[in-house]
Design an enzyme around this catalytic site. Structure first.
Site, PDB file in Angstrom:
ATOM      1  N   VAL A 113      -1.521 -10.613   4.229  1.00 48.85           N
ATOM      2  CA  VAL A 113      -1.194 -11.929   4.773  1.00 48.85           C
ATOM      3  C   VAL A 113      -2.468 -12.597   5.269  1.00 48.85           C
ATOM      4  O   VAL A 113      -3.281 -11.976   5.951  1.00 48.85           O
ATOM      5  CB  VAL A 113      -0.145 -11.837   5.898  1.00 48.85           C
ATOM      6  CG1 VAL A 113       1.228 -11.591   5.340  1.00 48.85           C
ATOM      7  CG2 VAL A 113      -0.498 -10.789   6.924  1.00 48.85           C
ATOM      8  N   LEU A 114      -2.636 -13.856   4.888  1.00 41.79           N
ATOM      9  CA  LEU A 114      -3.843 -14.592   5.249  1.00 41.79           C
ATOM     10  C   LEU A 114      -3.922 -14.795   6.754  1.00 41.79           C
ATOM     11  O   LEU A 114      -2.970 -15.239   7.371  1.00 41.79           O
ATOM     12  CB  LEU A 114      -3.845 -15.952   4.550  1.00 41.79           C
ATOM     13  CG  LEU A 114      -4.026 -15.924   3.029  1.00 41.79           C
ATOM     14  CD1 LEU A 114      -3.669 -17.269   2.442  1.00 41.79           C
ATOM     15  CD2 LEU A 114      -5.436 -15.537   2.657  1.00 41.79           C
TER      16      LEU A 114
ATOM     17  N   LYS B 271       0.821  -1.221   0.000  1.00 42.74           N
ATOM     18  CA  LYS B 271       0.000   0.000   0.000  1.00 42.74           C
ATOM     19  C   LYS B 271       0.855   1.271   0.000  1.00 42.74           C
ATOM     20  O   LYS B 271       0.340   2.377  -0.166  1.00 42.74           O
ATOM     21  CB  LYS B 271      -0.951  -0.012   1.195  1.00 42.74           C
ATOM     22  CG  LYS B 271      -2.029  -1.091   1.072  1.00 42.74           C
ATOM     23  CD  LYS B 271      -2.903  -1.170   2.300  1.00 42.74           C
ATOM     24  CE  LYS B 271      -4.015  -2.187   2.096  1.00 42.74           C
ATOM     25  NZ  LYS B 271      -3.530  -3.566   1.869  1.00 42.74           N
TER      26      LYS B 271
END
Length: 633
Positions: free
Chosen positions: A462-463, A424
């Site tokens: 990130v999961l 981002k």
């Protein structure tokens, strides 16, 4: 004080267990004595032994058999096994014990003057093995049937994918544990040569191409993928086939996730969205990492967060001289502290400190006391919509907090400083991304004048991290929906937390100073596809059982994220998953001036001026509508 006198309830429990054990042992010994007598008499009749059938003439030879049998069986542990769980090893112990004492029996009989033919001893041994083993097997079978009868209602029909070792273990465990209320009704395996064969009397019905037909024919409720050695890509293909059914999906972890490669029924878990990424786990070069972490004093800011705590876990495995966790949220810090203490105990020199990176005096006291050699700076505000509402907080933490820690790293001669950044920060469209880009610029300016090696590592979502879409989607599905997505075309890069952190640590090992490392996140994932897959994995049909609702882009949100700015260019490294972005030249003097102006605005909480100053500070900071006009890849 004697514990037994102060805990009569515990004493009674132990006594009951011992009494039960003694009763079972006595039953087995008594049954074996009966079987020895019956086997002895039967063997005499079958082999036509010339010895008299008079009971007075067989008391001594039978007694010899009984004494040796009980002695050898006791020594071999045949009376200690839990026969409800008996298997091949217990059966072999009976066979070996029975064979071992056959020859001593023969010799003692001859010494005592009793002569039996060799055939007698062979037949007698066979009878003893069959009767003693059969009795135990009958007990095991009867117990299992009793439990199956007890749990015969509401049983789930299971289709197993995988006719290998893992499948064999799963079938055994399901059969041995009827309380699980599962019944394997068939097996699928993509090796066509196995079709028609059986494992534990359960037929291999076909390949995974037949899954829809088999599910309907066998009224399958649940599919378990029991293939520990399968690749991530292979598992993804199988899951996609199984998803077309409405069955609940479960899986064994991959072989890399199982300790020592041992298959364990307890490790069966629901199929997660990670299984659909379709790529192998990214591996870390342990040698490179250990060279700069092992035996060093390592400080992790934000050490209680999703990324920070995983950093601490992985760093701890490399045996640092001292690991220092700094976090301003005590619950998170306490949680990772206790986890590491449970795992490593006194073997890990660990300090956990509650402090904010915004407090320069407090952070300097920590640097002065511990003199860290390596710093991982993970402390940051990261929630995009929340920071849009509180931009000054993002600036205080992400910009000036980073500046204070970076300045102290230079002052106290830290060897290496690793900033955890984000995709981002590339052409940011929100205040959070802009502050992280400014943090990258700060460490670049420090690197130009300091002996400390400053680097940044940039990656995407990130999961499973705090605030990520997966936990949100799961909660919404549990509540019956709807699953909310901001826009049908929004895409993101994803990686598991351990993968991302492993690469962060390795990137730090490669650092020469001034680099922005970029992690290869694989192919971008459409969030709508992610939601659909997760709904299906939960056993529901998107749009029918669980609806999907589009809520519109949030403030500062763009349709897709980038890992690289066009000006940066890219250089590969020895690790195919780690790249280096070419640093963009920064006008240090102008940058410092903008930071000074920003500091005055923040001190006065003059929120209205923040946006214009931030756009001067980070010239790639653009409006969301500008970014979203670009074609989505």
């Amino acid at each position: 004080m004697d514990v037994r006198t102060t805990n009569p309830q515990g004493q009674n429990t132990i006594k009951r267990l011992l009494d039960t054990y003694r009763i079972r042992q006595s039953v087995l010994v008594g049954a074996d004595l009966c079987f020895i007598l019956i086997s002895f008499l039967s063997s005499m009749m079958l082999t036509g032994s010339k010895a008299s059938y008079d009971m007075s003439n067989i008391v001594i030879p039978v007694g010899i058999y009984m004494v040796l049998h009980i002695s050898i069986f006791t020594f071999a542990g045949c009376y200690r096994s839990l026969w409800r769980y008996a298997g091949v090893e217990e059966a072999l112990s009976i066979v070996l014990a029975s064979l071992i004492y056959a020859i001593p029996c023969m010799l003692l009989h001859k010494i005592a003057g009793y002569k039996y033919t060799p055939l007698f001893y062979i037949v007698n041994t066979i009878f003893i093995i069959a009767s003693t083993g059969g009795f135990r097997l009958a007990y095991r079978t009867g117990r299992k049937l009793g439990k199956m009868n007890h749990f015969k209602y509401d049983v789930s029909n299971v289709l197993l994918v995988g006719a290998g070792t893992a499948g064999h273990v799963v079938i055994n465990e399901i059969k041995d544990n009827p309380q699980m209320k599962k019944r394997v009704v068939g097996i699928l395996d993509d090796d066509k040569n196995k079709t028609g064969r059986k494992i534990h009397n359960i037929k291999i019905l076909g390949t995974t191409d037949d899954v829809a037909k088999i599910v309907e024919e066998k009224h399958v409720d649940e599919i378990i993928i029991a293939m520990a050695n399968i690749t991530k890509e292979g598992k993804k293909k199988i899951i996609e086939k199984c998803q077309k059914t409405k069955c609940k999906l479960k899986t064994l972890p991959g072989i890399y996730e199982i300790i020592d490669g041992k298959v364990d029924i307890k490790k069966i878990r629901d199929v997660d969205i990670e299984d659909l990424l379709g790529r192998e786990p990214i591996k870390t070069n342990l040698k490179e990492v250990s060279d700069y972490v092992q035996g060093r004093v390592v400080l992790v800011t934000g050490g209680g967060g999703s990324i920070g705590s995983e950093l601490c876990r992985q760093i701890a495995t490399f045996k640092p001289k001292h690991l220092i966790i700094v976090d301003n949220y005590e619950n998170n810090a306490y949680s990772i502290q206790q986890e590491l203490i449970r795992k490593y105990g006194k073997a890990l020199n660990l300090s956990t400190i509650i402090a904010s990176v915004r407090e320069e005096i407090r952070i300097e006291a920590i640097f002065k006391e511990y003199n860290p050699e390596v710093v991982f700076h993970a402390a940051a505000h990261k929630h995009v919509p929340l920071m849009e509402k509180s931009p000054s907080e993002a600036i205080k933490n992400n910009i000036f907090g980073t500046m204070k820690v970076a300045m102290l790293a230079d002052k106290y001669k830290v060897r290496r400083f690793v900033l955890i950044s984000t995709d981002k920060a590339v052409n940011p469209t929100n205040i959070m991304g802009a502050t992280k880009r400014a943090a990258e610029m700060i460490i670049q300016t420090f690197n130009e004048k300091s002996k400390t090696e400053y680097v940044a590592v940039r990656f995407g979502n990130v999961l499973g991290s705090n605030g990520s879409v997966i936990p949100l989607f799961k909660k919404q599905i549990e509540e019956g929906g709807p699953v909310t997505i901001t826009h049908p075309d929004i895409i993101r890069y994803f990686m598991t937390i351990p993968e991302a952190v492993g690469l962060v640590i390795q990137a730090g090992a490669m650092a020469k100073g001034g680099e922005v490392f970029i992690l290869d996140m694989g192919e971008p994932v459409k969030i709508l596809d992610l939601a659909n897959n997760l709904i299906k994995l939960s056993g529901f049909e998107p749009g029918e059982d669980i609806s999907i609702k589009f809520t519109g882009l949030r403030p500062g949100e763009k349709l897709y994220e980038e890992l690289l700015m066009s000006e940066e260019g890219i250089t590969s490294t020895e690790n195919k998953k780690i790249f280096i972005g070419k640093p963009i030249d920064i006008n240090t003097e102008n940058f410092k001036k903008s930071l000074d102006v920003l500091k005055k605005i923040i001190d006065k909480e003059d929120i209205e001026l923040i946006d214009s100053v931030m756009r001067q500070l980070v010239d790639t900071y653009i409006r969301p509508e500008e970014a979203n006009k670009k074609e989505v890849i």
